[in-house]
Scaffold this active site. Structure first.
Site, PDB file in Angstrom:
ATOM      1  N   GLU A  82       0.850  -1.197   0.000  1.00  0.00           N
ATOM      2  CA  GLU A  82       0.000   0.000   0.000  1.00  0.00           C
ATOM      3  C   GLU A  82       0.883   1.244   0.000  1.00  0.00           C
ATOM      4  OE1 GLU A  82      -3.308   0.529   0.036  1.00  0.00           O
ATOM      5  OE2 GLU A  82      -4.180  -1.439   0.503  1.00  0.00           O
ATOM      6  N   HIS A 120      -3.912  -3.200  -8.163  1.00  0.00           N
ATOM      7  CA  HIS A 120      -5.201  -3.692  -7.676  1.00  0.00           C
ATOM      8  C   HIS A 120      -6.276  -3.568  -8.760  1.00  0.00           C
ATOM      9  CE1 HIS A 120      -8.101  -3.830  -3.969  1.00  0.00           C
ATOM     10  NE2 HIS A 120      -8.046  -4.959  -4.616  1.00  0.00           N
ATOM     11  N   ASP A 130      -7.093   1.604  -8.052  1.00  0.00           N
ATOM     12  CA  ASP A 130      -5.777   1.912  -7.497  1.00  0.00           C
ATOM     13  C   ASP A 130      -4.713   0.942  -8.018  1.00  0.00           C
ATOM     14  OD1 ASP A 130      -7.150  -0.103  -5.840  1.00  0.00           O
ATOM     15  OD2 ASP A 130      -5.453   0.054  -4.466  1.00  0.00           O
TER      16      ASP A 130
HETATM   17 ZN   LIG Z   1      -6.330  -1.594  -3.301  1.00  0.00          ZN
END
Ligand SMILES: [Zn+2]
Length: 235
Positions: A82, A120, A130
């Site tokens: 992330e 993703h 994203d």
């Molecule tokens: Zn994601």
């Protein structure tokens, strides 16, 4: 009877996300609250600091429902990373620098193939967007993580369908510079890995990743040429 012949799983994909949150502190908190049911192996702050939140051999909950190639459980086979980002802004140079270092480690440590570094949005078209359109996929590919098309070649590629209307159409172009009439863009997307059960969503995911514009879900000739160039890298 039990066997002793086993070990832990070995990750074979890397899935990249943006957090769509306001700060790293907020993300770290989200990932440590049981009720959220979400997590990732790594979080990278805008200042480049890397937080390793879960052992790589364990299964984090970051990919959710999705499909890439024939793989429908990416959580079981991937590392989730992330990037702290609100979803609409550029990624900082320090953040990308740290990401590249981390990807180098993961690729080497687990032998992850170049094609298996994805976003993703790639595995969950229509559900996820994203990392955002500012994500430097080209830079990643230049460093061996994922693929990019040959930008300098795209303008030289011709569409066979255009030859019908042109008398001076070059007939002896090499295969790589001529998109044949029977070229199937959806099949090409499928070969790259996209789930094409919703064609417009698959095209949007491709546009977000490789065109980095506002995806419209329709392929123009330039996008078809890019796809034609790109698909050979995945064969
Ligand atoms: Zn994601």
């Amino acid at each position: 009877m039990a066997t002793t012949n086993f070990n832990l799983r070995r990750p074979n994909y890397v899935v990249i996300h943006h957090t769509a949150q306001d700060s790293v502190a907020q993300t770290l908190k989200t990932f440590t609250l049981p009720k959220t049911q979400v997590s990732a192996h790594y979080v990278i702050a805008q200042n480049g600091k890397i937080y390793h939140m879960l052992n790589d051999y364990y299964r984090a909950w970051h990919a959710g429902v999705g499909k890439w190639g024939n793989n429908q459980d990416l959580n079981s086979s991937s590392i989730g990373i992330e990037l702290d980002n609100d979803g609409f802004t550029e990624f900082s140079a320090l953040q990308i620098h740290s990401l590249l270092k981390l990807l180098g480690f993961l690729k080497e440590e687990y032998g992850i193939p170049q094609a298996n570094f994805i976003g993703h949005s790639d595995l969950a078209p229509s559900r996820k967007v994203d990392p955002n359109k500012f994500f430097p996929w080209k830079t990643l590919a230049e460093n061996g993580y994922g693929y990019w098309y040959d930008e300098e070649k795209i303008d030289r590629i011709k569409m066979a369908k255009d030859s019908l209307n042109s008398e001076e159409f070059p007939t002896a172009l090499p295969k790589e510079l001529l998109v044949p009439e029977n070229f199937d863009p959806l099949l090409a997307l499928r070969i790259i890995g996209y789930d094409i059960s919703k064609p417009e969503s698959a095209i949007q995911a491709f546009e977000l990743h490789f065109l980095q514009n506002e995806p419209d879900g329709k392929l123009n000739d330039r996008e078809i040429k890019i796809l034609y160039n790109l698909v050979f890298k995945y064969l």
